[in-house]
Write a protein that holds these residues in place. Sequence first.
Motif, PDB file in Angstrom:
ATOM      1  N   VAL A  42       0.854  -1.177   0.000  1.00  0.00           N
ATOM      2  CA  VAL A  42       0.000   0.000   0.000  1.00  0.00           C
ATOM      3  C   VAL A  42       0.892   1.229   0.000  1.00  0.00           C
ATOM      4  CG1 VAL A  42      -1.705   1.310   1.338  1.00  0.00           C
ATOM      5  CG2 VAL A  42      -1.895  -1.179   1.175  1.00  0.00           C
ATOM      6  N   GLY A  43       0.532   2.206  -0.816  1.00  0.00           N
ATOM      7  CA  GLY A  43       1.272   3.460  -0.890  1.00  0.00           C
ATOM      8  C   GLY A  43       0.499   4.585  -0.230  1.00  0.00           C
ATOM      9  N   ARG A  44       0.416   5.686  -0.922  1.00  0.00           N
ATOM     10  CA  ARG A  44      -0.192   6.917  -0.405  1.00  0.00           C
ATOM     11  C   ARG A  44      -1.721   6.790  -0.296  1.00  0.00           C
ATOM     12  NH1 ARG A  44       0.899  11.895  -4.103  1.00  0.00           N
ATOM     13  NH2 ARG A  44      -0.212  10.483  -5.474  1.00  0.00           N
ATOM     14  N   THR A  45      -2.256   7.322   0.785  1.00  0.00           N
ATOM     15  CA  THR A  45      -3.696   7.436   0.974  1.00  0.00           C
ATOM     16  C   THR A  45      -4.052   8.915   0.993  1.00  0.00           C
ATOM     17  OG1 THR A  45      -3.805   5.387   2.252  1.00  0.00           O
ATOM     18  CG2 THR A  45      -5.623   6.931   2.527  1.00  0.00           C
ATOM     19  N   LEU A  46      -4.990   9.297   0.124  1.00  0.00           N
ATOM     20  CA  LEU A  46      -5.486  10.676   0.104  1.00  0.00           C
ATOM     21  C   LEU A  46      -6.854  10.716   0.756  1.00  0.00           C
ATOM     22  CD1 LEU A  46      -4.563  11.805  -3.544  1.00  0.00           C
ATOM     23  CD2 LEU A  46      -3.279  12.165  -1.425  1.00  0.00           C
ATOM     24  N   ARG A  47      -7.145  11.811   1.437  1.00  0.00           N
ATOM     25  CA  ARG A  47      -8.418  11.948   2.147  1.00  0.00           C
ATOM     26  C   ARG A  47      -9.195  13.137   1.606  1.00  0.00           C
ATOM     27  NH1 ARG A  47      -8.629   8.311   6.028  1.00  0.00           N
ATOM     28  NH2 ARG A  47      -6.667   7.333   6.605  1.00  0.00           N
ATOM     29  N   TYR A  48     -10.513  13.026   1.690  1.00  0.00           N
ATOM     30  CA  TYR A  48     -11.376  14.138   1.284  1.00  0.00           C
ATOM     31  C   TYR A  48     -11.122  15.337   2.190  1.00  0.00           C
ATOM     32  CZ  TYR A  48     -14.259  11.345  -1.905  1.00  0.00           C
ATOM     33  OH  TYR A  48     -14.716  10.584  -2.946  1.00  0.00           O
ATOM     34  N   THR A  49     -11.196  16.502   1.609  1.00  0.00           N
ATOM     35  CA  THR A  49     -11.090  17.756   2.368  1.00  0.00           C
ATOM     36  C   THR A  49     -12.505  18.288   2.616  1.00  0.00           C
ATOM     37  OG1 THR A  49     -11.056  19.175   0.416  1.00  0.00           O
ATOM     38  CG2 THR A  49      -8.924  18.277   1.165  1.00  0.00           C
ATOM     39  N   GLU A  50     -12.579  19.466   3.189  1.00  0.00           N
ATOM     40  CA  GLU A  50     -13.895  20.080   3.418  1.00  0.00           C
ATOM     41  C   GLU A  50     -14.619  20.360   2.102  1.00  0.00           C
ATOM     42  OE1 GLU A  50     -11.017  23.356   2.811  1.00  0.00           O
ATOM     43  OE2 GLU A  50     -10.989  21.609   4.125  1.00  0.00           O
ATOM     44  N   ALA A  51     -13.901  20.340   0.963  1.00  0.00           N
ATOM     45  CA  ALA A  51     -14.509  20.577  -0.352  1.00  0.00           C
ATOM     46  C   ALA A  51     -15.335  19.380  -0.833  1.00  0.00           C
ATOM     47  CB  ALA A  51     -13.427  20.917  -1.369  1.00  0.00           C
ATOM     48  N   GLY A  52     -15.178  18.203  -0.145  1.00  0.00           N
ATOM     49  CA  GLY A  52     -15.973  17.023  -0.478  1.00  0.00           C
ATOM     50  C   GLY A  52     -15.588  16.393  -1.801  1.00  0.00           C
ATOM     51  N   PRO A  53     -16.452  15.624  -2.413  1.00  0.00           N
ATOM     52  CA  PRO A  53     -17.834  15.411  -2.015  1.00  0.00           C
ATOM     53  C   PRO A  53     -18.005  14.399  -0.877  1.00  0.00           C
ATOM     54  CG  PRO A  53     -17.426  14.166  -4.008  1.00  0.00           C
ATOM     55  CD  PRO A  53     -16.164  14.935  -3.686  1.00  0.00           C
ATOM     56  N   GLY A  54     -16.960  13.651  -0.526  1.00  0.00           N
ATOM     57  CA  GLY A  54     -17.054  12.733   0.606  1.00  0.00           C
ATOM     58  C   GLY A  54     -16.878  13.468   1.918  1.00  0.00           C
ATOM     59  N   PRO A  55     -17.180  12.791   3.024  1.00  0.00           N
ATOM     60  CA  PRO A  55     -16.998  13.414   4.338  1.00  0.00           C
ATOM     61  C   PRO A  55     -15.537  13.799   4.571  1.00  0.00           C
ATOM     62  CG  PRO A  55     -18.274  11.380   4.528  1.00  0.00           C
ATOM     63  CD  PRO A  55     -17.748  11.436   3.124  1.00  0.00           C
ATOM     64  N   GLU A  56     -15.312  14.958   5.101  1.00  0.00           N
ATOM     65  CA  GLU A  56     -13.960  15.434   5.371  1.00  0.00           C
ATOM     66  C   GLU A  56     -13.204  14.411   6.213  1.00  0.00           C
ATOM     67  OE1 GLU A  56     -11.576  19.243   7.300  1.00  0.00           O
ATOM     68  OE2 GLU A  56     -13.771  19.263   7.223  1.00  0.00           O
ATOM     69  N   GLY A  57     -11.997  14.065   5.772  1.00  0.00           N
ATOM     70  CA  GLY A  57     -11.142  13.122   6.481  1.00  0.00           C
ATOM     71  C   GLY A  57     -11.320  11.674   6.047  1.00  0.00           C
ATOM     72  N   SER A  58     -12.402  11.364   5.344  1.00  0.00           N
ATOM     73  CA  SER A  58     -12.598   9.983   4.882  1.00  0.00           C
ATOM     74  C   SER A  58     -11.690   9.707   3.683  1.00  0.00           C
ATOM     75  CB  SER A  58     -14.062   9.728   4.536  1.00  0.00           C
ATOM     76  OG  SER A  58     -14.457  10.486   3.411  1.00  0.00           O
ATOM     77  N   VAL A  59     -11.451   8.434   3.400  1.00  0.00           N
ATOM     78  CA  VAL A  59     -10.522   8.042   2.338  1.00  0.00           C
ATOM     79  C   VAL A  59     -11.089   8.390   0.966  1.00  0.00           C
ATOM     80  CG1 VAL A  59      -9.402   6.070   1.212  1.00  0.00           C
ATOM     81  CG2 VAL A  59      -9.457   6.216   3.707  1.00  0.00           C
ATOM     82  N   LEU A  60     -10.296   9.115   0.192  1.00  0.00           N
ATOM     83  CA  LEU A  60     -10.610   9.406  -1.205  1.00  0.00           C
ATOM     84  C   LEU A  60      -9.985   8.332  -2.090  1.00  0.00           C
ATOM     85  CD1 LEU A  60     -11.505  11.161  -3.645  1.00  0.00           C
ATOM     86  CD2 LEU A  60      -9.404  12.493  -3.306  1.00  0.00           C
ATOM     87  N   THR A  61      -8.655   8.162  -1.995  1.00  0.00           N
ATOM     88  CA  THR A  61      -7.955   7.156  -2.806  1.00  0.00           C
ATOM     89  C   THR A  61      -6.877   6.471  -1.983  1.00  0.00           C
ATOM     90  OG1 THR A  61      -6.276   8.705  -3.644  1.00  0.00           O
ATOM     91  CG2 THR A  61      -8.288   8.416  -4.979  1.00  0.00           C
ATOM     92  N   VAL A  62      -6.561   5.256  -2.402  1.00  0.00           N
ATOM     93  CA  VAL A  62      -5.437   4.506  -1.845  1.00  0.00           C
ATOM     94  C   VAL A  62      -4.635   3.983  -3.024  1.00  0.00           C
ATOM     95  CG1 VAL A  62      -4.706   2.540  -0.440  1.00  0.00           C
ATOM     96  CG2 VAL A  62      -6.803   3.783   0.160  1.00  0.00           C
ATOM     97  N   ASP A  63      -3.366   4.359  -3.103  1.00  0.00           N
ATOM     98  CA  ASP A  63      -2.467   3.809  -4.116  1.00  0.00           C
ATOM     99  C   ASP A  63      -1.924   2.493  -3.582  1.00  0.00           C
ATOM    100  OD1 ASP A  63      -2.788   6.175  -5.538  1.00  0.00           O
ATOM    101  OD2 ASP A  63      -0.876   7.028  -4.874  1.00  0.00           O
ATOM    102  N   PHE A  64      -1.926   1.467  -4.451  1.00  0.00           N
ATOM    103  CA  PHE A  64      -1.344   0.194  -4.037  1.00  0.00           C
ATOM    104  C   PHE A  64      -0.791  -0.545  -5.244  1.00  0.00           C
ATOM    105  CE2 PHE A  64      -5.691  -0.954  -5.059  1.00  0.00           C
ATOM    106  CZ  PHE A  64      -5.655  -2.259  -5.539  1.00  0.00           C
ATOM    107  N   THR A  65       0.096  -1.474  -4.952  1.00  0.00           N
ATOM    108  CA  THR A  65       0.678  -2.349  -5.958  1.00  0.00           C
ATOM    109  C   THR A  65       0.303  -3.771  -5.595  1.00  0.00           C
ATOM    110  OG1 THR A  65       2.537  -0.842  -6.224  1.00  0.00           O
ATOM    111  CG2 THR A  65       2.843  -3.076  -7.048  1.00  0.00           C
ATOM    112  N   ALA A  66      -0.169  -4.530  -6.582  1.00  0.00           N
ATOM    113  CA  ALA A  66      -0.493  -5.948  -6.389  1.00  0.00           C
ATOM    114  C   ALA A  66       0.167  -6.729  -7.509  1.00  0.00           C
ATOM    115  CB  ALA A  66      -2.003  -6.170  -6.394  1.00  0.00           C
TER     116      ALA A  66
END
Length: 160
Positions: A32-56
């Motif tokens: 698992v690499g970088r995890t990005l989170r939603y900001t107050e701009a949304g559309p998801g709840p602030e602080g919730s996971v937006l994306t997770v970079d991973f290698t499989a």
Amino acid sequence: MTTDGFTTCLWYDGRAEEAADFYVSVFKDSGVGRTLRYTEAGPGPEGSVLTVDFTANGQRFVALNGGPEFRFTEAISLQIECADQGEVDFYWDKLVEGGGEHGPCGWLKDRFGVSWQVVPTRLTELIADPDPRKAARAMKAMRAMGKLDIAALENACAGG
């Protein structure tokens, strides 16, 4: 292009982090690499996971929590070429665990709805046999299976 190859983006409804962790646990050469989170701009709840970079298995992916608008279909699948029956059994069992679905002809869906083809490399050799009768018998046997059975495919190809 700024990178080699492509990165596959997989769309989830709130389960991106769980999916990335699952795939990393199944495949070698993964992380698992970088995890990005939603900001107050949304559309998801602030602080919730937006994306997770991973290698499989050495392949780059990004898991996106995009919401409920889109679902996976069989129109796209990830194909795993397996060297032997042990690998077929391992990946088949791991990918359906926790709520996946068995499908026909070596196909399955994992618990997130992603379609996979778990295929022994031997299958390609059998259905490409220069004797069209042997190739047809192997193809017919494959079409009757869920998880692919190399010994049964070889037996069918041989006329057994």
